[in-house]
Write a protein that holds these residues in place. Structure first.
Motif, PDB file in Angstrom:
ATOM      1  N   ARG A 370      -4.210  40.253 -30.333  1.00  0.00           N
ATOM      2  CA  ARG A 370      -3.762  38.879 -29.864  1.00  0.00           C
ATOM      3  C   ARG A 370      -4.920  38.762 -28.696  1.00  0.00           C
ATOM      4  N   LEU A 371      -5.137  39.576 -27.614  1.00  0.00           N
ATOM      5  CA  LEU A 371      -5.764  39.583 -26.699  1.00  0.00           C
ATOM      6  C   LEU A 371      -7.475  39.368 -27.000  1.00  0.00           C
ATOM      7  N   VAL A 372      -7.636  40.118 -28.144  1.00  0.00           N
ATOM      8  CA  VAL A 372      -9.214  39.712 -28.544  1.00  0.00           C
ATOM      9  C   VAL A 372      -9.269  38.305 -29.005  1.00  0.00           C
ATOM     10  N   GLU A 373      -8.253  37.976 -29.767  1.00  0.00           N
ATOM     11  CA  GLU A 373      -8.407  36.520 -30.570  1.00  0.00           C
ATOM     12  C   GLU A 373      -7.936  35.348 -29.481  1.00  0.00           C
ATOM     13  N   HIS A 374      -7.147  35.381 -28.641  1.00  0.00           N
ATOM     14  CA  HIS A 374      -6.819  34.201 -27.815  1.00  0.00           C
ATOM     15  C   HIS A 374      -7.252  34.423 -26.418  1.00  0.00           C
ATOM     16  N   GLU A 375      -7.652  35.488 -25.757  1.00  0.00           N
ATOM     17  CA  GLU A 375      -7.907  35.638 -24.295  1.00  0.00           C
ATOM     18  C   GLU A 375      -9.365  36.243 -24.367  1.00  0.00           C
ATOM     19  N   LYS A 376     -10.133  36.318 -25.616  1.00  0.00           N
ATOM     20  CA  LYS A 376     -11.470  37.027 -25.665  1.00  0.00           C
ATOM     21  C   LYS A 376     -11.606  38.106 -24.669  1.00  0.00           C
TER      22      LYS A 376
END
Length: 540
Positions: A370-376
Motif C-alpha cells: 500500500r505504501l508503494v502504491e499510495h505513498e510512493k
C-alpha cells in the motif's frame, strides 16, 4: 512537566531554539528529577519546572514558564514576550489541569528536550503528511512521518547523534562500539564520521552485504562475528581488545531513547491536534521515547504500539511484569525481531503506552504494498508495521478510538534489500488476491492448453506462470493438471474468472484464502483484550 521558553540563558551562542511545541509549556508543579550524567561525569544540576503566574495571552493561555537550575532564584528568569510563544497549542493542552506526578524512570522529558537541542539542524526534520487514499481505506485521517528519508534511511540517526554528542571529551577520542545488523550501525557510522568519533560495529555474519559495505564506506570499523545479533553483542562486550570503548545499545541506551523521543516533539509541532500515534515496537526504544514526549505535553493523545506476531517481546514483557525473552520466528518485519525488550526502554514505555497490538505477516506485506502504491514510498517491513495494524483485517482497523481521528504513523525505516522488496510485494499482491495460483484440469491433447489461455485472456486476467503436471492426475490419462498463476485486479475479478472457467466445464481448484485472523490480541492489562481466534480451514 514541560520544557520552557528556550530562554537565552540556556542557549549557547548560535544555538538553535527548541521546537515550539516544547517551548512555553510546563507542568504547574513537577518535582525535580536528577539528570543523567554524561559518560564519565557526575550528576548534573537537577532541573525544576515551575509555572510562572502573570499575564495571559488574548486566547487565555497562561504565559510560558522558565527552565532553570533548581537552586537559582526564580526572579532571575523573565517570562518571554508573547511573540516568542507558539500559537498552535490546542485547548486540551491547557495548564489548568491538575499536575501529574512523574514516575521514577531512567529517562525524563527534559532528556528528550536536550536531545532535541543537540541534534537540531544535524538530523532531518522530516515531513508529516496526510495521505487521502489510505485515510479512506483505514477510516481515519492518517498522517505519515517520513523517517525513512533520513540520510541513512531510518530514525536511528536521532538516537545515534544524541548518544555521540553526550559523550565526555575523553570518550569521544577513545570511541564507541555497538552490535547491530543494520540501521543502528549506519546511524552511528554516519554521525561518528561527522563528529570525528571512532566507531566500531560488530555485525553478525548474516548481515546484508549492502549494509556492511555502507558502514565501511562511512568509516566505521566493521567486525563480522556470530550467527545473530545476540552473539555479536556478547562479542562486543567480552572481547578484551574492545575494552575502553563505550557500548551504545541501539534501543535501550537512555540517550538513544531520548533521541527517539524528538520524533514526538516534531509530531506535536506539525499536527498540534493529533489524536493518536501508532508506533512500531521492537526493542521498545522508539515507543518509549515517543510516548514520553507526547504524553508529557498532551496526555490525552493515544500512543499505541504494534509488534509482529512472530516476535511479541513487548507483549511478553507486559505479561511477565518485565523484559522476558521470546522465541523469534523469521518475519518480514525483521527490524522489529528483538527477542527481549530493553529494560530501560520498557520501564519508560509501560508508564505511557496505552496499548500494544500484534500484526500478522500478511498485514505487513499488504502495508508495504500500500505504501508503494499510495505513498510512493519504499519502506521496510518493520517501518510499515504501524500501517499494517490499521489496514482492513488488522488489529486496529475501525478501532473506536481511531475512527475519524487524526492518527500519525511514523514510517521508521526504508533500508530494505531489493530482493526482499520483490518478495514482499509479491506476498502483498497474493494477500490482496491480485496474484492467485489455481489448478485447472484440461485436455492433454493438441489445442487443450490454447483454449484455456484464450478463455483466461478474454476475462482480462494475465498469466504470470503456468506448469503442466501430468504425473499427479490419476483419474484420467488424457487430461493434465495445470498450475496457473494469474494477475488480477482483486477478489471480484477472481470470482469473474472462476465463473467463466466453470461455465466452460473446467474444474478449478483454489487454495484456501489465507485466514483473515481476528488479530485483535492486545497485551493483558489493557482494555479490550481478548484471545485471538484463528479460523480452521477444511480440505473441502
Amino acid at each position: 512537566a514541560l520544557l520552557a521558553s528556550g530562554s537565552d540563558a540556556f542557549l549557547s551562542p548560535g544555538a538553535a531554539r527548541l521546537p515550539s511545541a516544547a517551548r512555553g509549556l510546563a507542568s504547574a508543579s513537577a518535582r525535580p528529577f536528577p539528570r543523567r550524567a554524561a559518560a564519565g561525569g557526575g550528576l548534573q544540576t537537577p532541573l525544576s519546572l515551575t509555572a510562572k503566574e502573570g499575564g495571559r495571552r488574548a486566547d487565555g493561555i497562561k504565559a510560558p514558564v522558565s527552565m532553570k537550575p533548581k537552586e537559582e532564584d526564580e526572579d532571575n528568569y523573565s517570562t518571554p514576550a508573547p511573540s516568542e510563544m507558539t500559537g498552535a497549542i490546542p485547548p486540551k493542552w491547557h495548564l489548568d489541569k491538575p499536575p501529574v506526578e512523574r514516575p521514577n524512570i531512567p529517562v525524563v522529558f527534559e532528556d528528550v528536550c536536550m536531545a532535541g537541542q543537540r541534534i537540531r539542524g544535524k538530523v532531518k526534520y522530516t515531513a508529516c503528511v496526510k495521505n487521502p487514499e489510505l485515510s479512506e481505506i483505514t477510516g481515519c485521517d492518517i498522517y505519515f512521518k517520513h523517517e525513512y528519508k533520513q540520510f541513512t534511511g531510518s530514525f536511528k540517526e536521532r538516537g545515534a547523534r544524541n548518544a555521540l554528542m553526550s559523550l565526555d571529551p575523553k570518550q569521544k577520542e577513545v570511541g564507541v562500539i555497538a552490535a547491530s545488523a543494520g540501521n543502528h550501525a549506519l546511524g552511528l557510522a554516519y554521525h561518528g564520521k561527522l563528529l570525528g568519533i571512532p566507531v566500531t560495529v560488530i555485525m553478525p555474519q548474516t548481515a546484508p552485504l549492502t549494509k556492511i559495505n555502507k558502514c565501511r564506506k562511512l568509516g566505521a570499523n566493521v567486525v563480522l562475528f556470530g550467527a545473530h545479533i545476540g552473539e555479536a553483542k556478547d562479542h562486543a562486550l567480552s572481547d578484551p581488545k574492545f575494552q575502553g570503548l563505550q557500548y551504545i545499545n541501539g534501543y535501550d541506551d537512555p540517550a538513544i531513547v531520548s533521541g527517539a523521543g524528538t520524533i514526538g516533539l516534531e509530531i506535536l509541532e506539525q499536527i498540534p491536534d493529533v489524536d493518536a500515534v501508532i508506533v512500531p515496537v521492537g526493542g521498545a526504544g522508539l515507543i518509549a521515547g515517543i510516548s514520553l514526549a507526547v504524553k508529557s505535553i498532551a496526555p490525552d493523545v493515544q500512543v499505541i504500539g504494534v509488534e509482529p506476531e512472530r516476535c511479541a517481546s513487548y507483549t511478553e514483557a507486559l505479561r511477565c511484569g518485565g523484559p522476558s525473552g521470546v522465541e523469534v520466528a523469521p518475519t518480514l518485519a525483521d527490524g522489529l525481531a528483538v527477542p527481549t525488550v530493553g529494560p530501560h526502554a520498557f520501564e519508560v514505555a509501560r508508564h505511557f503506552v496505552d496499548s500494544v497490538h500484534l500484526t500478522s505477516e500478511k498485514q505487513v506485506a499488504l502495508a508495504v504494498l500500500r505504501l508503494v502504491e499510495h505513498e510512493k514510498a519504499v519502506v521496510e517491513g518493520g517501518g510499515a508495521a504501524g500501517l499494517a495494524a490499521l489496514l482492513p483485517g488488522g488489529s486496529l482497523y475501525m478501532d473506536e478510538r481511531l475512527v475519524g481521528k487524526k492518527v500519525v504513523v511514523p514510517l521508521c525505516g526504508g533500508n530494505i534489500d531489493i530482493t526482499i522488496l520483490g518478495r514482499v510485494i509479491e506476498r502483498g499482491l497474493a494477500a490482496d488476491r491480485r496474484l492467485v495460483k489455481m489448478y485447472i484440469t484440461v485436455s492433454d491433447r493438441p489445442g487443450g492448453l490454447s483454449l484455456l489461455t484464450s478463455l483466461i485472456a478474454r476475462t482480462g486476467a494475465s498469466i504470470w506462470d503456468i506448469s503442466h503436471e501430468r504425473a499427479w492426475l490419476h483419474e484420467s490419462v488424457d487430461q493434465v493438471r495445470n498450475g496457473v498463476t494469474v494477475e488480477l485486479t482483486g477478489p471480484e475479478h477472481l470470482e469473474e474468472l472462476v465463473e467463466a472457467l466453470e461455465a466452460e466445464g473446467y474444474p478449478v481448484e483454489l487454495p484456501p484464502e489465507d485466514a483473515v485472523e481476528g488479530n485483535t490480541k492486545v497485551a493483558p492489562g489493557f482494555s479490550g483484550y481478548r484471545e485471538k481466534v484463528t479460523p480452521e480451514w477444511s480440505s473441502d
